[in-house]
Design a protein around this motif. Structure first.
Motif, PDB file in Angstrom:
ATOM      1  N   PHE A  20       0.866  -1.189   0.000  1.00 21.44           N
ATOM      2  CA  PHE A  20       0.000   0.000   0.000  1.00 21.44           C
ATOM      3  C   PHE A  20       0.896   1.230   0.000  1.00 21.44           C
ATOM      4  CE2 PHE A  20      -2.265   3.602   1.526  1.00 21.44           C
ATOM      5  CZ  PHE A  20      -3.566   3.425   1.104  1.00 21.44           C
ATOM      6  N   SER A  21       0.519   2.240  -0.763  1.00 24.81           N
ATOM      7  CA  SER A  21       1.140   3.552  -0.558  1.00 24.81           C
ATOM      8  C   SER A  21       0.197   4.657  -1.000  1.00 24.81           C
ATOM      9  CB  SER A  21       2.487   3.679  -1.257  1.00 24.81           C
ATOM     10  OG  SER A  21       3.191   4.796  -0.709  1.00 24.81           O
ATOM     11  N   GLY A  22       0.511   5.865  -0.559  1.00 26.29           N
ATOM     12  CA  GLY A  22      -0.345   7.015  -0.847  1.00 26.29           C
ATOM     13  C   GLY A  22       0.472   8.239  -1.235  1.00 26.29           C
TER      14      GLY A  22
ATOM     15  N   GLN B 244      -0.202  12.573  -1.660  1.00 29.62           N
ATOM     16  CA  GLN B 244      -1.173  13.654  -1.468  1.00 29.62           C
ATOM     17  C   GLN B 244      -1.387  14.454  -2.756  1.00 29.62           C
ATOM     18  OE1 GLN B 244      -1.072  15.823   2.335  1.00 29.62           O
ATOM     19  NE2 GLN B 244       1.034  15.081   2.464  1.00 29.62           N
TER      20      GLN B 244
ATOM     21  N   VAL C 161      -4.347  10.460  -1.538  1.00 27.29           N
ATOM     22  CA  VAL C 161      -4.861  10.681  -0.179  1.00 27.29           C
ATOM     23  C   VAL C 161      -5.416  12.105  -0.031  1.00 27.29           C
ATOM     24  CG1 VAL C 161      -3.606   8.813   0.953  1.00 27.29           C
ATOM     25  CG2 VAL C 161      -2.475  11.009   0.675  1.00 27.29           C
TER      26      VAL C 161
ATOM     27  N   HIS D 134      -5.905  13.364   3.590  1.00 24.13           N
ATOM     28  CA  HIS D 134      -4.696  13.920   4.199  1.00 24.13           C
ATOM     29  C   HIS D 134      -4.446  15.337   3.689  1.00 24.13           C
ATOM     30  CE1 HIS D 134      -3.421   9.791   5.506  1.00 24.13           C
ATOM     31  NE2 HIS D 134      -3.058  10.517   6.531  1.00 24.13           N
TER      32      HIS D 134
ATOM     33  N   TYR E 167      -2.822  13.316  11.645  1.00 18.12           N
ATOM     34  CA  TYR E 167      -2.468  12.777  10.331  1.00 18.12           C
ATOM     35  C   TYR E 167      -1.922  11.334  10.369  1.00 18.12           C
ATOM     36  CZ  TYR E 167       0.233  13.268   5.883  1.00 18.12           C
ATOM     37  OH  TYR E 167       0.790  13.115   4.652  1.00 18.12           O
TER      38      TYR E 167
ATOM     39  N   MET F 230      -3.071   7.778   8.421  1.00 22.06           N
ATOM     40  CA  MET F 230      -2.108   7.057   7.573  1.00 22.06           C
ATOM     41  C   MET F 230      -2.001   5.589   8.000  1.00 22.06           C
ATOM     42  SD  MET F 230       1.688   8.275   6.499  1.00 22.06           S
ATOM     43  CE  MET F 230       2.945   7.101   5.996  1.00 22.06           C
TER      44      MET F 230
ATOM     45  N   ASP G 172      -4.987   3.892   6.621  1.00 22.95           N
ATOM     46  CA  ASP G 172      -4.843   3.621   5.187  1.00 22.95           C
ATOM     47  C   ASP G 172      -4.156   2.271   4.977  1.00 22.95           C
ATOM     48  OD1 ASP G 172      -5.710   6.255   4.732  1.00 22.95           O
ATOM     49  OD2 ASP G 172      -3.679   7.030   4.383  1.00 22.95           O
ATOM     50  N   ILE G 173      -3.078   2.113   5.682  1.00 24.96           N
ATOM     51  CA  ILE G 173      -2.220   0.941   5.477  1.00 24.96           C
ATOM     52  C   ILE G 173      -2.867  -0.318   6.046  1.00 24.96           C
ATOM     53  CG2 ILE G 173       0.003  -0.070   6.187  1.00 24.96           C
ATOM     54  CD1 ILE G 173       1.042   2.921   6.266  1.00 24.96           C
TER      55      ILE G 173
ATOM     56  N   VAL H 157       5.259  -1.051   2.519  1.00 26.50           N
ATOM     57  CA  VAL H 157       4.858   0.311   2.150  1.00 26.50           C
ATOM     58  C   VAL H 157       6.062   1.068   1.570  1.00 26.50           C
ATOM     59  CG1 VAL H 157       3.966   2.516   3.002  1.00 26.50           C
ATOM     60  CG2 VAL H 157       3.018   0.384   3.877  1.00 26.50           C
TER      61      VAL H 157
ATOM     62  N   VAL I 232       7.895   4.235   0.382  1.00 30.41           N
ATOM     63  CA  VAL I 232       7.800   5.683   0.623  1.00 30.41           C
ATOM     64  C   VAL I 232       9.200   6.279   0.562  1.00 30.41           C
ATOM     65  CG1 VAL I 232       5.727   5.969   2.066  1.00 30.41           C
ATOM     66  CG2 VAL I 232       7.856   5.181   3.104  1.00 30.41           C
TER      67      VAL I 232
ATOM     68  N   GLN J 195       9.004   9.642   5.356  1.00 32.78           N
ATOM     69  CA  GLN J 195       7.828   8.983   5.948  1.00 32.78           C
ATOM     70  C   GLN J 195       8.177   7.875   6.945  1.00 32.78           C
ATOM     71  OE1 GLN J 195       4.688  10.119   5.571  1.00 32.78           O
ATOM     72  NE2 GLN J 195       5.822  11.771   4.571  1.00 32.78           N
TER      73      GLN J 195
ATOM     74  N   HIS K 168       6.483   7.996  10.379  1.00 32.17           N
ATOM     75  CA  HIS K 168       5.059   7.658  10.331  1.00 32.17           C
ATOM     76  C   HIS K 168       4.851   6.145  10.224  1.00 32.17           C
ATOM     77  CE1 HIS K 168       3.918  11.922   8.746  1.00 32.17           C
ATOM     78  NE2 HIS K 168       4.014  11.885  10.053  1.00 32.17           N
TER      79      HIS K 168
HETATM   80  N1  TRP Z   1       2.042  10.776   4.459  1.00 30.66           N
HETATM   81  C1  TRP Z   1       2.390  10.437   3.112  1.00 30.66           C
HETATM   82  C2  TRP Z   1       3.172  11.603   2.491  1.00 30.66           C
HETATM   83  O1  TRP Z   1       3.010  12.722   2.846  1.00 30.66           O
HETATM   84  C3  TRP Z   1       1.178  10.129   2.262  1.00 30.66           C
HETATM   85  C4  TRP Z   1       0.436   8.953   2.792  1.00 30.66           C
HETATM   86  C5  TRP Z   1      -0.790   8.957   3.363  1.00 30.66           C
HETATM   87  C6  TRP Z   1       0.883   7.606   2.782  1.00 30.66           C
HETATM   88  N2  TRP Z   1      -1.185   7.682   3.691  1.00 30.66           N
HETATM   89  C7  TRP Z   1      -0.195   6.843   3.350  1.00 30.66           C
HETATM   90  C8  TRP Z   1       2.029   6.974   2.356  1.00 30.66           C
HETATM   91  C9  TRP Z   1      -0.070   5.464   3.518  1.00 30.66           C
HETATM   92  C10 TRP Z   1       2.136   5.593   2.522  1.00 30.66           C
HETATM   93  C11 TRP Z   1       1.090   4.847   3.097  1.00 30.66           C
HETATM   94  O2  TRP Z   1       3.942  11.389   1.627  1.00 30.66           O
END
Ligand code: TRP
Ligand code: AMP
Length: 345
Positions: free
Chosen positions: A9-11, A13, A44, A47, A130, A134, A137-138, A146, A148, A152, A155
């Motif tokens: 999983f990844s996100g 913004q 995301v 976020h 935040y 996150m 999400d994961i 994940v 990133v 990150q 987090h």
């Molecule tokens: N916080 C991450 C960023 O700013 C974005 C993000 C949100 C994310 N949810 C996530 C990354 C879950 C990985 C997994 O880059």
């Protein structure tokens, strides 16, 4: 620990221009991982609203990040691509994690301190919270990996802390609900390579960032060949030629950054790049970097522009991804409610 099936999983913004740091630190790695894993890639937007966003821009940028994913090679048919706000389970699990995470854990988050700055009293509660969203999400997908950028890492450690505390606090209920010893995996970060932290082209000690006021600090994915060339030619350097060994990059942040960028774009490591360019002047190296960057990024920018011209298509991709994501995430939330003792029909 219990065996979890592997999932990525990844996100990203949808805030401001996607740049070379996002591309090399995150998106190229998303593309590589899809060969070996089932992947869920999320825009995301919830976020994003932890800081003020213009509604028209938020919508446009959500589509643009989706276009960047597809243009970079993520396959939205085989993998799941969607925007966070379309799957309510993220917010629901995020709330539950608010009640698992501790104030002290969140107070240590350096990203909050950086983003809130001096005016902490005026930061949104969402900005502080935040990392809980996150983690949701994961863990809504029980993701095991994940990818990133370096920024990150903290987090992801918090995500592991939340998973561990939940597994521990509810271990009896987890077992009696038939989930064995652990309900959530302890997710592994996938961070590394020569571009885990791409730095500003104007200052090798600062991260390349969407929010830097100088556009010359970053290469945007939508920059054309002329803009890419100008930004690289104007990039800050020092007066020495490039070293032949990686150790020679220490205390030369700008040189280190440009070599890292070249390596990541070429799919190589820094020593190989120095093997080729050791002893060269920056003018020569920058010329080669311009050619490589234009060759790699040019087609992506063009494909992004083509895709965003058809927002209907992008919205269909996101709706399809959201339905498939919800099928997984809703089930996790239902199981969590059972574990917590919430009545559901
Ligand atoms: N916080 C991450 C960023 O700013 C974005 C993000 C949100 C994310 N949810 C996530 C990354 C879950 C990985 C997994 O880059
Ligand atoms: P964001 O734009 O903050 O949502 O970041 C999206 C992804 O890009 C995250 O995985 C970040 O870690 C990564 N990223 C952002 N900036 C950089 C950078 N300068 N270098 C490497 N990765 C980055």
């Amino acid at each position: 620990m219990a065996a979890f099936s592997e999932r990525v999983f990844s996100g990203v913004q949808p805030t401001g221009n996607l740049h070379l740091g996002n591309y090399l630190g995150a998106i190229t790695r998303f593309v590589a991982l899809q060969e070996r894993y089932d992947c869920v890639y999320c825009v995301v937007d919830m976020h994003a609203i932890t800081v003020p966003q213009d509604p028209t821009e938020l919508r446009r940028q959500t589509r643009e990040v989706t276009a960047a994913f597809i243009a970079s090679g993520i396959d939205p048919v085989r993998q799941i691509v969607f925007n966070q706000s379309q799957v309510g389970a993220h917010a629901e699990l995020g709330w539950i994690f608010n009640c698992v995470a501790r104030m002290g854990w969140l107070s240590r988050m350096t990203q909050f301190k950086e983003k809130a700055g001096k005016d902490r009293e005026n930061a949104s509660v969402g900005l502080f919270d935040y990392p809980c969203l996150m983690a949701a999400d994961i863990l809504a997908y029980k993701a095991t990996h994940v990818p990133v950028g370096e920024d990150q890492k903290q987090h992801l450690e918090l995500t592991r802390d939340i998973a561990g505390k939940f597994n521990n606090d509810f271990s009896a209920s987890i077992a009696s609900n038939g989930h064995g010893e652990a309900f959530f995996p302890l997710t592994e970060p996938v961070i590394g390579g020569p571009a885990a932290r791409v730095m500003s082209l104007r200052d090798g000690t600062k991260k390349m960032s969407k929010s830097d006021p100088s556009d010359y600090s970053r290469i945007n994915l939508t920059d054309d060949a002329d803009a890419i060339a100008q930004k690289i030619r104007k990039a800050k350097t020092d007066a020495e030629p490039l070293p032949s060994e990686e150790a020679g990059l220490a205390r030369r942040p700008e040189a280190d950054n440009l070599v890292g960028i070249y390596a990541a774009l070429a799919g190589a490591e820094k020593p190989a790049v120095l093997g080729e360019f050791g002893g060269a002047q920056f003018s020569t190296f920058k010329g080669a970097l311009v050619d490589l960057a234009v060759e790699k990024l040019g087609p992506i920018g063009a494909e992004m522009n083509r895709l965003v011209a058809d927002p209907g298509h992008i919205d269909r991709v996101l709706a399809n991804g959201a339905a498939r994501a919800a099928a997984i995430a809703d089930r996790t939330v239902a199981e969590v409610k059972d574990i917590l003792g919430m009545v559901r029909s």
